[in-house]
Design an enzyme around this catalytic site. Sequence first.
Site, mmCIF file in Angstrom:
data_model
loop_
_atom_site.group_PDB
_atom_site.id
_atom_site.type_symbol
_atom_site.label_atom_id
_atom_site.label_comp_id
_atom_site.label_asym_id
_atom_site.label_seq_id
_atom_site.Cartn_x
_atom_site.Cartn_y
_atom_site.Cartn_z
ATOM 1 N N ASP A 139 14.806 15.434 20.153
ATOM 2 C CA ASP A 139 16.298 15.815 19.596
ATOM 3 C C ASP A 139 17.109 16.553 20.803
ATOM 4 O O ASP A 139 18.287 16.341 20.921
ATOM 5 C CB ASP A 139 16.476 16.219 18.422
ATOM 6 C CG ASP A 139 15.550 17.591 18.305
ATOM 7 O OD1 ASP A 139 14.903 18.004 19.432
ATOM 8 O OD2 ASP A 139 15.330 18.185 17.471
ATOM 9 N N ASP A 170 12.294 28.809 17.906
ATOM 10 C CA ASP A 170 11.270 28.022 16.900
ATOM 11 C C ASP A 170 9.911 28.540 17.118
ATOM 12 O O ASP A 170 9.208 28.673 16.032
ATOM 13 C CB ASP A 170 11.709 26.531 16.904
ATOM 14 C CG ASP A 170 12.956 26.111 16.605
ATOM 15 O OD1 ASP A 170 13.463 26.723 15.858
ATOM 16 O OD2 ASP A 170 13.367 25.164 17.157
#
Length: 777
Positions: free
Chosen positions: A75, A485
């Site tokens: 992404d 993350d």
Amino acid sequence: MTPVPHHLSRRGLLAAGAAAATLPVLAPSAASAAADGKVRRTPYTFRNAEVVGGGFVTGIVFNQSEPGLVYARTDIGGAYRLDPASRRWIPLTDWIGWDKYGHTGIISLATDETDPDRLYLAAGTYTMPEWDPSLAAILRSTDRGRTWKTTPLPFRLGGNMPGRGIGERLVIDPNRNRILYLGVRGGHGLWRSTDHGKSFAKVTSFPNPGNFVPDPSDVDGYNGDNLGVLQVVFDKRTGRAGRATRTLYVTVADKDNILYRSTDAGASWERVPGQPTGFIPHHAVFDHVGGYLYLATSDTAGPYDGAKGDVWKLDTATDTWTRISPVPSTSDENHFGYSGLTIDRQNPDTLMVSTQIKWHPDCILFRSTDGGASWTRVWDADENGERATQRYDIDMSAAPWLTWNGSSTPKLGWMMESVQIDPFDSDHFMYGTGATIYGADNLTDWDRDGTVHLSVRAQGLEETAVMCLISPPAGRSHLFSGLGDVGGFRHTDFGKAPKMYDSPTFGGTPALDYAELAPHIIVRVGHPTSGWTQHFGISTDGGETWTPSGSEPAGLTGPGTEDQAVAVSADGRRVVWSPAGAPVSWSDDHGATWTAVKGLPSGAPVRSDRVNPAKFYAYDSGVFYLSTDGGKSFAATAATGLPTAGNVRFKAVPGHEGDIWFAGGTDKPATPTPYGLWRSTDSGASFTRFKAVDEGDVVGFGKAAPGAKYPAVYTSSKIHGVRGIFRSDDAGRRWVRINDDRHQYAWTGSSITGDPRVYGRVYFATNGRGVMYGDPK
């Protein structure tokens, strides 16, 4: 140009010198240099400090005619090709530069089964211009991604937007490979190329541009875009070599009209009769032997959500629909949609599907060997809904951080929107998750009640967003990283993925610092996860072990500004922390207590002098601040001419008291401000701008060149009109560019540092390609 933090939320969220010799080399850099207005060259080699994965693999695509040819899209981190010999992924988009950083968000990928050398990427990260000013593009290669040409598009695509795991949106006609179709979001409809992707035009006869918007109230925002036209699927039986395929199916984000068909090569279209309604089609697969079209559907765009869905089978000879959901949406046991969908091309009655998302206890893979009439689960639930009987085990030794310092039984994954069985090998399959790729080589053992041996298959694929980097002058580790993350890591071997920081465990680590004169003392701040609540951790043994803070500043809502939220004094006795939601505060007891500083705005970035323990520095809105009492109080200096907006980074120089380098500014016309690189030698009382630096973004320091007394200086900047990674060995009088146009890594404006123990070595952050480091050849 600062991109927004890219992942938004992904999960609920050496002996370095010796190890380097064994790492795979990405490619040597014939890097050009800018010095005194002239271009010169110096060779560098760049590699990743390996994490192995770390981001959302949105698509895995096998070529349908050549065994072993497979690609992955991500992404924000570009695209990769798998090397079948080493089983490592080769990055294909490192050539994308700063000005087109949005082209690393790949919404779709197509590999040509007629001419396997041809590869296409649909590129564009966001639909909001303020997040990504570039329009989308089709990137085309005729040599499997070694070189590229670009076809500009007149719209945006959203490679890191809701629905990015759907598709593939970009497809090649299997009978006439000059023809490509592209499903576009935002109401732009269906587009077609008839010249190998050199140009595209809208298919004006296609009747439905879609209407599903994840959140209609989020006008012009991240969730406010129409998902549009989703996927094109060919019935290649209806064409022959050199002639366009006659029958093709198109899925649309419209819960009342999800599927259309053309039987005249796209000239006209009809709504397929009898189709199901109420859900969004995520993946469609056509069985060219039986003539069946399979659809996996969900109630939302994904990838973070989805509570209901079904799997459908269309007999295209009779237009008969059959719901074949492993758990139908009408069941009380269905709390998920479906997404990842694949069939075994060697045995087309065998298919697999995954839940779009199922956070607790885990996502589920389902498998059928009778065309969806019956299914088995990869794990069965006990009476409490927890994982019980499992048909798999997982080897995650290649990426031990995948437990997030929690359960010793790792999840199968989340956001599992691409599940693919190798078209030439029924035993080989892979699937992408929000953090890695898993795969197995004994898949059919599932059908004999055996154990499928899953393992990490993301080696070479590095998709972390790097927020901060430090390289202490002593200790076992040359590099510490703070990542989005996945927390961050202490790297002792650049060729091996380490474990994540613990005690506390963070889901993201925006800032790190070490005490220059006592480098065994290291501090970090981040977003707590895995049951932790503290946002601060400290190590007194060089990062071997960590201790969470005993308290936090009152009102704290987050860890603070990326890369500059925390600073530790040169002697390690005082910490200054600038968290979100609370005053900038200091502690002299390792975080047991905190006291608000005086004279400094909340949220101001902070740094420490690397020689004098009493000095700290800060900045806010064009004003530079100095503390001479160990961070207890700050006062504005007389410095003028600094930027008032944009991406701002500053650092003090090791071994030189009061020596500060400042990079920042913005080129956005709406916020006019200086944009460059400055230096102060009087503790921030005044700054002098480097005239050669057109745009300065981040700066760091490493071991001095042989015979030099001043540290080597590294920056990601534009110098003499050239954007790149630069080094200066003479305090900024001359600069040499150490990367080249094949190794640009898109946006590199978060963090950079040299190695204080290895001359010439540089570490720099990327926004989706992980931690890069370079050494002179």
